[in-house]
Scaffold this active site. Structure first.
Site, PDB file in Angstrom:
ATOM      1  CE  LYS A   9       9.764 -20.555 -65.304  1.00 34.69           C
ATOM      2  NZ  LYS A   9       9.912 -21.995 -65.198  1.00 34.69           N
TER       3      LYS A   9
ATOM      4  CD  GLU B 220       6.846 -23.336 -71.310  1.00 36.21           C
ATOM      5  OE1 GLU B 220       7.952 -22.812 -71.464  1.00 36.21           O
ATOM      6  OE2 GLU B 220       6.114 -23.117 -70.331  1.00 36.21           O
TER       7      GLU B 220
ATOM      8  CG  HIS C 182       4.083 -21.366 -66.978  1.00 33.09           C
ATOM      9  ND1 HIS C 182       4.561 -22.196 -65.989  1.00 33.09           N
ATOM     10  CD2 HIS C 182       5.104 -21.176 -67.844  1.00 33.09           C
ATOM     11  CE1 HIS C 182       5.827 -22.488 -66.252  1.00 33.09           C
ATOM     12  NE2 HIS C 182       6.173 -21.888 -67.374  1.00 33.09           N
TER      13      HIS C 182
ATOM     14  CG  ASN D  49       8.066 -17.463 -67.452  1.00 30.75           C
ATOM     15  OD1 ASN D  49       7.828 -16.552 -66.657  1.00 30.75           O
ATOM     16  ND2 ASN D  49       7.539 -18.674 -67.335  1.00 30.75           N
TER      17      ASN D  49
ATOM     18  CD  GLU E 160       7.009 -22.835 -63.239  1.00 30.71           C
ATOM     19  OE1 GLU E 160       6.927 -21.605 -63.112  1.00 30.71           O
ATOM     20  OE2 GLU E 160       7.989 -23.404 -63.755  1.00 30.71           O
TER      21      GLU E 160
ATOM     22  CB  SER F 273      15.671 -27.557 -70.430  1.00 27.97           C
ATOM     23  OG  SER F 273      15.243 -27.853 -69.110  1.00 27.97           O
TER      24      SER F 273
ATOM     25  N   GLY G  71      12.768 -26.520 -66.495  1.00 26.44           N
ATOM     26  CA  GLY G  71      13.670 -26.324 -65.363  1.00 26.44           C
ATOM     27  C   GLY G  71      14.468 -27.565 -64.985  1.00 26.44           C
TER      28      GLY G  71
END
Ligand code: PGA
Length: 249
Positions: free
Chosen positions: A12, A165, A93, A10, A95, A210, A171
């Site tokens: 991003k 996730e 996702h 991904n 985010e 991660s 991250g």
């Protein structure tokens, strides 16, 4: 049941044309039993499709709208994504949930549209740090699955991938332990089978948060994990190649 382990990068909101050129110049993978793909920024769908060395590498998007076309300024339809070379798209996702108002309801509408149009939907779920600390993980995952996949039928479930996730692991360098990931994945599998008695057992469940070339092998050794959705470690061609190599090489 899962002949190929799935490794999705991904990217991003990263990379320009020159970065994509260097990435694919360096990225090598020749594992027949790995399915590899990259969710790239939408303006580069076509370019990334033309730059990838290997026909088996899938190129996908990171989001899409649930309507087919119309007055939705700034949005992208599934037909546009397909036209530009996407074979899959991420949906929901964390985010998008955190910064752009994505809810289980909009995840549901997007997932349904993506599957109807014959693209693969990588529908993302996962609990926040607070939910994790309060012991609400399984409740949150059940809700995200039941609401987010409402309307998905046994007929189109073959194009569905679920990515687990945990938000606290994305991250942060703090991946879930194999035990934690395993228990979440088993719970997700149970929910999928109860929703889709025929196809639920075949839906790949990816772990994300991660993942890197050091921790991937131990995670993929678990039967409950069918592959990975990888952010940071997919931005370096050498690291992403090593991740695949170390896991299944
Ligand atoms: P990360 O991101 O690998 O950098 O934690 C994963 C993701 O957001 O898909």
């Amino acid at each position: 049941m899962y002949p190929q382990a799935i490794f999705l990068g991904n990217w991003k909101m990263n990379f320009l044309e020159e970065d994509i050129i260097s990435f694919f110049r360096e990225f090598a993978h020749n594992h027949k039993n790995a399915l590899v793909g990259f969710a790239v920024p939408a303006p580069y769908l076509k370019f990334a499709s033309s730059m990838k060395q290997d026909a088996n590498i899938q190129i996908g998007a990171q989001n899409c709208h649930w309507e087919q076309s119309g007055a939705f300024t700034g949005e992208l339809s599934t037909a546009m994504l397909k036209d530009c070379g996407a074979s899959f798209t991420l949906v929901g996702h964390s985010e998008r949930r955190q910064y752009f108002g994505e809810t289980n309801e909009t995840v549901q509408r997007r997932t349904e549209r993506v599957l109807k149009e014959g693209l693969v939907s990588v529908t993302c779920i996962g609990e926040t740090k607070e939910q994790y600390q309060e012991g609400e993980r399984t409740k949150v995952l059940s809700q995200q699955i039941k609401l987010g996949l409402k309307g998905v039928t046994e007929d189109n479930v073959k194009n569905l991938i679920v990515a687990y996730e945990p938000v606290w692991a994305i991250g942060t360098g703090l991946s879930a332990t194999p035990e934690e990931a395993d228990s979440a994945h088993r719970h997700i599998r149970k929910e999928l089978i109860s929703l889709f008695p025929d196809g639920g057992n075949k839906i790949p469940i990816l772990y994300g948060g991660s993942v890197n070339s050091k921790n991937s092998k131990e995670l993929l050794a678990l039967e409950s994990i069918n592959g990975f959705l990888v952010g940071g470690a997919s931005l370096k061609a050498g690291e992403f190649s090593a991740l695949i190599e170390n896991t299944i090489g």
